[in-house]
Design a protein around this motif. Structure first.
Motif, PDB file in Angstrom:
ATOM      1  N   VAL A 132       0.855  -1.173   0.000  1.00  0.00           N
ATOM      2  CA  VAL A 132       0.000   0.000   0.000  1.00  0.00           C
ATOM      3  C   VAL A 132       0.901   1.237   0.000  1.00  0.00           C
ATOM      4  O   VAL A 132       1.902   1.294   0.714  1.00  0.00           O
ATOM      5  CB  VAL A 132      -0.916  -0.005   1.238  1.00  0.00           C
ATOM      6  CG1 VAL A 132      -1.672   1.301   1.359  1.00  0.00           C
ATOM      7  CG2 VAL A 132      -1.877  -1.186   1.177  1.00  0.00           C
ATOM      8  N   ARG A 134       1.558   5.206   0.727  1.00  0.00           N
ATOM      9  CA  ARG A 134       1.067   6.267   1.604  1.00  0.00           C
ATOM     10  C   ARG A 134       1.975   7.478   1.507  1.00  0.00           C
ATOM     11  O   ARG A 134       3.194   7.344   1.412  1.00  0.00           O
ATOM     12  CB  ARG A 134       1.008   5.793   3.061  1.00  0.00           C
ATOM     13  CG  ARG A 134       0.002   4.695   3.336  1.00  0.00           C
ATOM     14  CD  ARG A 134      -0.054   4.378   4.819  1.00  0.00           C
ATOM     15  NE  ARG A 134      -1.103   3.407   5.128  1.00  0.00           N
ATOM     16  CZ  ARG A 134      -0.923   2.090   5.115  1.00  0.00           C
ATOM     17  NH1 ARG A 134       0.280   1.602   4.794  1.00  0.00           N
ATOM     18  NH2 ARG A 134      -1.912   1.272   5.395  1.00  0.00           N
ATOM     19  N   THR A 139      -3.660   7.574   0.914  1.00  0.00           N
ATOM     20  CA  THR A 139      -3.369   6.140   0.941  1.00  0.00           C
ATOM     21  C   THR A 139      -3.917   5.520  -0.336  1.00  0.00           C
ATOM     22  O   THR A 139      -5.092   5.719  -0.666  1.00  0.00           O
ATOM     23  CB  THR A 139      -4.013   5.457   2.152  1.00  0.00           C
ATOM     24  OG1 THR A 139      -3.567   6.095   3.345  1.00  0.00           O
ATOM     25  CG2 THR A 139      -3.635   3.973   2.203  1.00  0.00           C
ATOM     26  N   ASP A 141      -4.244   1.811  -2.317  1.00  0.00           N
ATOM     27  CA  ASP A 141      -4.136   0.359  -2.214  1.00  0.00           C
ATOM     28  C   ASP A 141      -4.232  -0.250  -3.608  1.00  0.00           C
ATOM     29  O   ASP A 141      -5.318  -0.308  -4.188  1.00  0.00           O
ATOM     30  CB  ASP A 141      -5.243  -0.195  -1.323  1.00  0.00           C
ATOM     31  CG  ASP A 141      -5.087  -1.694  -1.061  1.00  0.00           C
ATOM     32  OD1 ASP A 141      -4.296  -2.349  -1.762  1.00  0.00           O
ATOM     33  OD2 ASP A 141      -5.774  -2.197  -0.150  1.00  0.00           O
ATOM     34  N   GLU A 143      -4.073  -3.299  -4.575  1.00  0.00           N
ATOM     35  CA  GLU A 143      -4.824  -4.557  -4.618  1.00  0.00           C
ATOM     36  C   GLU A 143      -6.319  -4.304  -4.785  1.00  0.00           C
ATOM     37  O   GLU A 143      -6.981  -4.942  -5.602  1.00  0.00           O
ATOM     38  CB  GLU A 143      -4.578  -5.352  -3.334  1.00  0.00           C
ATOM     39  CG  GLU A 143      -3.201  -5.985  -3.254  1.00  0.00           C
ATOM     40  CD  GLU A 143      -3.131  -7.281  -4.029  1.00  0.00           C
ATOM     41  OE1 GLU A 143      -4.154  -7.665  -4.637  1.00  0.00           O
ATOM     42  OE2 GLU A 143      -2.064  -7.900  -4.042  1.00  0.00           O
ATOM     43  N   SER A 144      -6.847  -3.380  -4.003  1.00  0.00           N
ATOM     44  CA  SER A 144      -8.290  -3.137  -4.043  1.00  0.00           C
ATOM     45  C   SER A 144      -8.673  -1.972  -4.949  1.00  0.00           C
ATOM     46  O   SER A 144      -9.847  -1.661  -5.101  1.00  0.00           O
ATOM     47  CB  SER A 144      -8.811  -2.846  -2.630  1.00  0.00           C
ATOM     48  OG  SER A 144      -8.221  -1.667  -2.107  1.00  0.00           O
ATOM     49  N   ARG A 165      -0.870   6.774  -8.749  1.00  0.00           N
ATOM     50  CA  ARG A 165       0.026   5.689  -8.326  1.00  0.00           C
ATOM     51  C   ARG A 165       1.451   5.950  -8.812  1.00  0.00           C
ATOM     52  O   ARG A 165       2.424   5.710  -8.084  1.00  0.00           O
ATOM     53  CB  ARG A 165      -0.488   4.358  -8.872  1.00  0.00           C
ATOM     54  CG  ARG A 165       0.356   3.155  -8.495  1.00  0.00           C
ATOM     55  CD  ARG A 165      -0.271   1.889  -9.029  1.00  0.00           C
ATOM     56  NE  ARG A 165       0.539   0.720  -8.748  1.00  0.00           N
ATOM     57  CZ  ARG A 165       0.204  -0.516  -9.072  1.00  0.00           C
ATOM     58  NH1 ARG A 165      -0.947  -0.747  -9.690  1.00  0.00           N
ATOM     59  NH2 ARG A 165       0.980  -1.538  -8.790  1.00  0.00           N
TER      60      ARG A 165
END
Length: 235
Positions: A132, A134, A139, A141, A143-144, A165
């Motif tokens: 993740v 940060r 934040t 993530d 994956e999700s 990202r």
């Protein structure tokens, strides 16, 4: 996993061309001839990508995009019948992920659609965990596919997520627009500098709405980098 593409165009010939091209690439398709039918098909089938004509009677593609974005983050690939940058940029600012101008190559549409689907559906090997990311109050993530400002989730399109990202992964680096394009599209991808600017404006607006006014900094004549993400005014 198999992917389903919703092809939306009032021209049956264009729909036929794209359905054939996607079928050759092993992708399932469904069709809609107008905006109202497109919204119904999304609700009924939950496609993985919507290929959406901008210029349609009754309800145009921009209005369809507005309504989809009110309830869904499904990737949207615009088809435009005019080489009009204002329309194309407006489509991106409303939440579209890519566009192509008619007449187009069906193979190009398929290739660019596949790139969007890979970004959406790719997952790391089970043995490889992706950390993740940060920075300050942000934040992300991978994956999700979720992003938060503090405790509040910020809904981003696939392209907006990928730009953020990229910046989060190297927070001290200044990325030129070409760097950003190459990072998440691949070299030579047909994306303009102005479209990158439109996505960055979207990101700033969405974070500003939840108090994040310093998420992305502009470095004049160079490009963008991640800001402090603390809630202070951005540079």
């Amino acid at each position: 996993m198999p992917s389903t593409i919703l092809v939306v165009d009032d021209d049956p010939h264009i729909r036929q061309l794209l359905v054939f091209a996607f079928g050759k690439a092993g992708l399932d398709t469904i069709e809609a001839a107008d905006g109202e039918e497109a919204l119904a098909q999304v609700e009924r089938h939950a496609p993985n990508l919507v290929v959406l004509d901008i210029n349609m009677p009754r309800m145009d593609g921009l209005e369809v995009c507005r309504r989809l974005r009110a309830a869904s983050q499904v990737p949207i690939f615009f088809l435009s019948s005019r080489d009009d940058e204002i329309d194309r940029v407006l489509g991106i600012e409303l939440g579209g992920d890519d566009y192509v101008v008619k007449p187009f190559s069906p193979r190009e549409v398929v290739a660019r659609s596949m790139a969007i689907l890979r970004r959406t559906a790719s997952r790391p090997p089970e043995s490889e965990a992706i950390a993740v990311l940060r920075h300050g109050r942000v934040t992300l993530d991978p994956e999700s596919w979720t992003v938060r400002w503090g405790e509040q989730e910020v809904a981003l399109t696939v392209t907006e997520f990928t730009i953020l990202r990229t910046l989060l992964a190297m927070p001290s680096r200044i990325f030129s627009r070409d760097n950003i394009i190459d990072r998440f599209r691949g070299p030579g991808f047909a994306l303009t500098d102005r479209t990158v600017d439109s996505h960055v404006r979207n990101l700033r607006r969405k974070f500003a709405e939840v108090g994040g006014s310093d998420v992305i900094e502009t470095r004049a004549g160079i490009g963008y980098r991640l800001g402090a993400c603390s809630g202070a005014p951005a540079a």
